[in-house]
Write a protein that holds these residues in place. Sequence first.
Motif, PDB file in Angstrom:
ATOM      1  N   ASP A  50       0.809  -1.222   0.000  1.00 22.92           N
ATOM      2  CA  ASP A  50       0.000   0.000   0.000  1.00 22.92           C
ATOM      3  C   ASP A  50       0.840   1.270   0.000  1.00 22.92           C
ATOM      4  O   ASP A  50       1.987   1.283   0.455  1.00 22.92           O
ATOM      5  CB  ASP A  50      -0.859   0.042   1.266  1.00 22.92           C
ATOM      6  CG  ASP A  50      -2.023  -0.924   1.233  1.00 22.92           C
ATOM      7  OD1 ASP A  50      -2.118  -1.701   0.260  1.00 22.92           O
ATOM      8  OD2 ASP A  50      -2.826  -0.901   2.182  1.00 22.92           O
ATOM      9  N   ASP A  51       0.202   2.341  -0.474  1.00 23.43           N
ATOM     10  CA  ASP A  51       0.596   3.743  -0.254  1.00 23.43           C
ATOM     11  C   ASP A  51       1.609   4.300  -1.230  1.00 23.43           C
ATOM     12  O   ASP A  51       2.009   5.456  -1.106  1.00 23.43           O
ATOM     13  CB  ASP A  51       1.099   3.986   1.176  1.00 23.43           C
ATOM     14  CG  ASP A  51       0.009   3.793   2.218  1.00 23.43           C
ATOM     15  OD1 ASP A  51      -1.142   3.520   1.819  1.00 23.43           O
ATOM     16  OD2 ASP A  51       0.305   3.908   3.410  1.00 23.43           O
ATOM     17  N   MET A  65      -1.132  -1.496  -4.340  1.00 26.79           N
ATOM     18  CA  MET A  65      -2.344  -0.701  -4.172  1.00 26.79           C
ATOM     19  C   MET A  65      -1.929   0.764  -4.059  1.00 26.79           C
ATOM     20  O   MET A  65      -1.434   1.210  -3.018  1.00 26.79           O
ATOM     21  CB  MET A  65      -3.099  -1.157  -2.927  1.00 26.79           C
ATOM     22  CG  MET A  65      -3.338  -2.666  -2.865  1.00 26.79           C
ATOM     23  SD  MET A  65      -4.315  -3.337  -4.232  1.00 26.79           S
ATOM     24  CE  MET A  65      -5.942  -2.705  -3.817  1.00 26.79           C
ATOM     25  N   HIS A  94      -6.087   2.430  -4.344  1.00 21.65           N
ATOM     26  CA  HIS A  94      -6.087   2.688  -2.895  1.00 21.65           C
ATOM     27  C   HIS A  94      -6.583   4.102  -2.605  1.00 21.65           C
ATOM     28  O   HIS A  94      -6.183   4.701  -1.612  1.00 21.65           O
ATOM     29  CB  HIS A  94      -4.674   2.470  -2.352  1.00 21.65           C
ATOM     30  CG  HIS A  94      -4.578   2.331  -0.855  1.00 21.65           C
ATOM     31  ND1 HIS A  94      -5.574   1.755  -0.079  1.00 21.65           N
ATOM     32  CD2 HIS A  94      -3.597   2.678   0.028  1.00 21.65           C
ATOM     33  CE1 HIS A  94      -5.206   1.763   1.187  1.00 21.65           C
ATOM     34  NE2 HIS A  94      -4.020   2.323   1.277  1.00 21.65           N
ATOM     35  N   TYR A 145      -5.749   9.055   0.231  1.00 22.02           N
ATOM     36  CA  TYR A 145      -5.661   8.328   1.491  1.00 22.02           C
ATOM     37  C   TYR A 145      -6.536   8.911   2.601  1.00 22.02           C
ATOM     38  O   TYR A 145      -6.368   8.597   3.769  1.00 22.02           O
ATOM     39  CB  TYR A 145      -4.209   8.191   1.966  1.00 22.02           C
ATOM     40  CG  TYR A 145      -4.035   7.001   2.886  1.00 22.02           C
ATOM     41  CD1 TYR A 145      -4.006   5.714   2.367  1.00 22.02           C
ATOM     42  CD2 TYR A 145      -3.957   7.155   4.259  1.00 22.02           C
ATOM     43  CE1 TYR A 145      -3.903   4.609   3.191  1.00 22.02           C
ATOM     44  CE2 TYR A 145      -3.854   6.056   5.094  1.00 22.02           C
ATOM     45  CZ  TYR A 145      -3.824   4.787   4.553  1.00 22.02           C
ATOM     46  OH  TYR A 145      -3.734   3.697   5.363  1.00 22.02           O
ATOM     47  N   ARG A 192      -8.615  -1.126  -2.152  1.00 16.34           N
ATOM     48  CA  ARG A 192      -8.422  -1.221  -0.699  1.00 16.34           C
ATOM     49  C   ARG A 192      -8.741   0.132  -0.101  1.00 16.34           C
ATOM     50  O   ARG A 192      -8.192   1.149  -0.515  1.00 16.34           O
ATOM     51  CB  ARG A 192      -7.001  -1.650  -0.351  1.00 16.34           C
ATOM     52  CG  ARG A 192      -6.753  -1.757   1.161  1.00 16.34           C
ATOM     53  CD  ARG A 192      -5.420  -2.406   1.456  1.00 16.34           C
ATOM     54  NE  ARG A 192      -5.469  -3.839   1.159  1.00 16.34           N
ATOM     55  CZ  ARG A 192      -4.447  -4.530   0.682  1.00 16.34           C
ATOM     56  NH1 ARG A 192      -3.293  -3.929   0.414  1.00 16.34           N
ATOM     57  NH2 ARG A 192      -4.553  -5.823   0.445  1.00 16.34           N
TER      58      ARG A 192
END
Length: 210
Positions: free
Chosen positions: A14-15, A39, A66, A70, A104
């Motif tokens: 992620d990220d 993601m 993702h 965020y 996600r």
Amino acid sequence: MSQSNKKLTALTFDDGPDVTLTALVLDKLDKFQVPATFMVVGQRVNDSTSDIIKRIVNSGHEIGNHSWDYSSMGDMSAEEIKESVGKTTAVIEKYSGTSPKFFRAPNLVYSQTLYDNVDLIFAHGITANDWIQTTTAQQRADAIINQVKDGAIILLHDVQPLPHPTPEALDIIIPTLQEQGYEFVTLTELFIRKGVDLNTAKGKVYSFVG
């Protein structure tokens, strides 16, 4: 052991993307020759990260969605959700030439509105607290190894503030699980080989498949 009977697991990160940090994870995946799914956060996908995105795709990895920035989406309206996810899918398609199949949620926060307005498969996963900077590579590896079972989605991060020993943890996780009979696959391959129809897998969150 036949391919159909082999234990499967999917590494996800992620990220990202980040030119430096994502490259450290890609180096480990290259070393062990295993695929993964990244993601990505939409606002990180741009001209400055285009080379690392090309490397992800050219190395046989998959890219998932993702969200745009965020922000937790549990309280977002349908319109805000559609904008965040839609903008992210658009930049993924622009820079990678692929369309994401998986989503996600930021901070793993979900809502019925999110389910109703995201036309992608929701991938959660088993975690290793690798967003907590004090956890070591060994602790991160142990957390995954102790939770994994056939069909597991492994949730790690390619991008977190330094020090960030998740790439180092892969030196433990990947060979240990391979010795236990696991094969690493992308999310798409995990669903297909577990017999889950990608078209009917929406509306629930998966940490394990099959």
